[in-house]
Write an enzyme that holds these catalytic residues in place. Structure first.
Site, short mmCIF file in Angstrom:
data_model
loop_
_atom_site.label_atom_id
_atom_site.label_comp_id
_atom_site.label_asym_id
_atom_site.label_seq_id
_atom_site.Cartn_x
_atom_site.Cartn_y
_atom_site.Cartn_z
N GLY A 65 0.76 -1.21 0.00
CA GLY A 65 -0.13 -0.08 -0.09
C GLY A 65 0.82 1.15 0.11
O GLY A 65 1.67 1.25 0.66
N THR A 66 0.40 1.99 -0.66
CA THR A 66 1.08 3.42 -0.95
C THR A 66 -0.01 4.58 -1.34
O THR A 66 -1.09 3.95 -1.88
CB THR A 66 2.10 3.55 -1.67
OG1 THR A 66 1.80 3.21 -2.92
CG2 THR A 66 3.52 2.89 -1.48
N THR A 67 0.01 5.75 -1.12
CA THR A 67 1.03 6.62 -0.87
C THR A 67 0.41 7.55 0.52
O THR A 67 -0.97 7.73 0.48
CB THR A 67 1.43 7.63 -1.86
OG1 THR A 67 1.94 7.08 -2.78
CG2 THR A 67 2.35 8.77 -1.44
#
Length: 287
Positions: A65-67
């Site tokens: 997962g990002t950001t």
């Protein structure tokens, strides 16, 4: 948060039949240390519990997962995270949450391997609540930041094998908001005006440098955080932009004198719609 009640963990064994003595004595204010001593199987897996793994990363299909971005304004901090999780070149999930209320006066956002990160956040929330119950007062903001640093350092073995977790922490104390960044080794660094972590943070931070200004209010900081994520999604495949058709918007939180809370989808829908309309007008096409 559950109110502290003196003596809640110090009753005699006869007061609560069936519970082991370890659960009835306040031997440590660290919930992680308590679990490690009495129920280690409930802790997130460590390197020693994952035998024979090589380069885990994308080859094992772990969702990343990002950001995450954080924007300071006079009197508080806004934190926002996109909703996309990826596994290699695939979208593993379009609507995961990456920003959480850690306690009454702090927020935490996570980038990295989603499964480990969300489990770590749940443990961190319990860690802060356990400390307040045992000690009768919450940890200081620096203490909360350092507790999170210790937990990240505990994941270093897995991080070196491709399963990193890198959080962003923000809290309110003494009339102002503060932002703390981390690295995979547990290093903790305070940022002043804004910060970002994750694969899209390079693009998000570039946007923040141009958009941030002194004297922002909470609404202005929220708009800037959402726009920074929008720019990150434009260039980073790991970052998901707002999905108007599915009504999927960034997860956003605010911490200020009124405490820490998440922003509702109705508010975010208005912010995103205004941003998309403005971008369309600027480009003269489809945004």
């Amino acid at each position: 948060m559950t109110a502290y009640r003196p003596g809640i963990a110090t009753g005699a064994p006869s007061d609560r039949p069936g519970l082991p003595a370890a659960y009835l004595s306040a031997t440590t204010s660290s919930f992680t240390a308590f679990l490690g001593a009495h129920a280690p199987e409930l802790l997130p897996p460590t390197l020693t519990e994952v035998p024979g793994v090589g380069d885990l990363g994308a080859s094992h299909g772990a969702a990343h997962g990002t950001t995450i971005v954080a924007v300071a304004f006079p009197g508080g901090v806004v934190m926002a995270g996109d909703r996309r999780a990826t596994a290699g070149h695939l979208i593993a999930n379009r609507a995961i949450d990456k920003v959480f209320v850690a306690d009454e006066n702090s927020l935490v956002g996570i980038a990295g391997v989603a499964g480990i990160a969300t489990e770590l956040v749940a443990l961190y929330q319990m860690e802060l609540e356990h400390y307040e119950k045992i000690e009768g007062a919450p940890l200081s903001l620096e203490g909360r930041a350092n507790r999170l640093r210790t937990m990240i350092r505990g994941n270093l073995g897995l991080a070196l094998r491709g399963l990193p977790v890198v959080p962003l922490f923000a809290g309110y104390a003494q009339g102002r908001g503060r932002i703390f960044c981390y690295d995979v080794a547990g290093g903790c660094y305070e940022e002043r005006d804004h910060a970002g972590v994750g694969s899209g943070s390079l693009f998000a931070r570039g946007a923040l440098k141009k958009l941030w200004r002194p004297g922002l209010d909470a609404d202005g900081a929220l708009r800037i955080a959402v726009e920074a994520l929008y720019d990150a999604a434009d260039d980073d495949t790991g970052t998901g932009g707002p999905d108007l058709a599915r009504r999927i918007y960034p997860t956003c939180g605010i911490v200020d004198a009124d405490g820490a809370r998440l922003v509702g989808d109705d508010t975010l829908a208005q912010v995103v719609a205004a941003l998309v309309d403005r971008r369309r007008a600027q480009s003269g096409a489809g945004g």
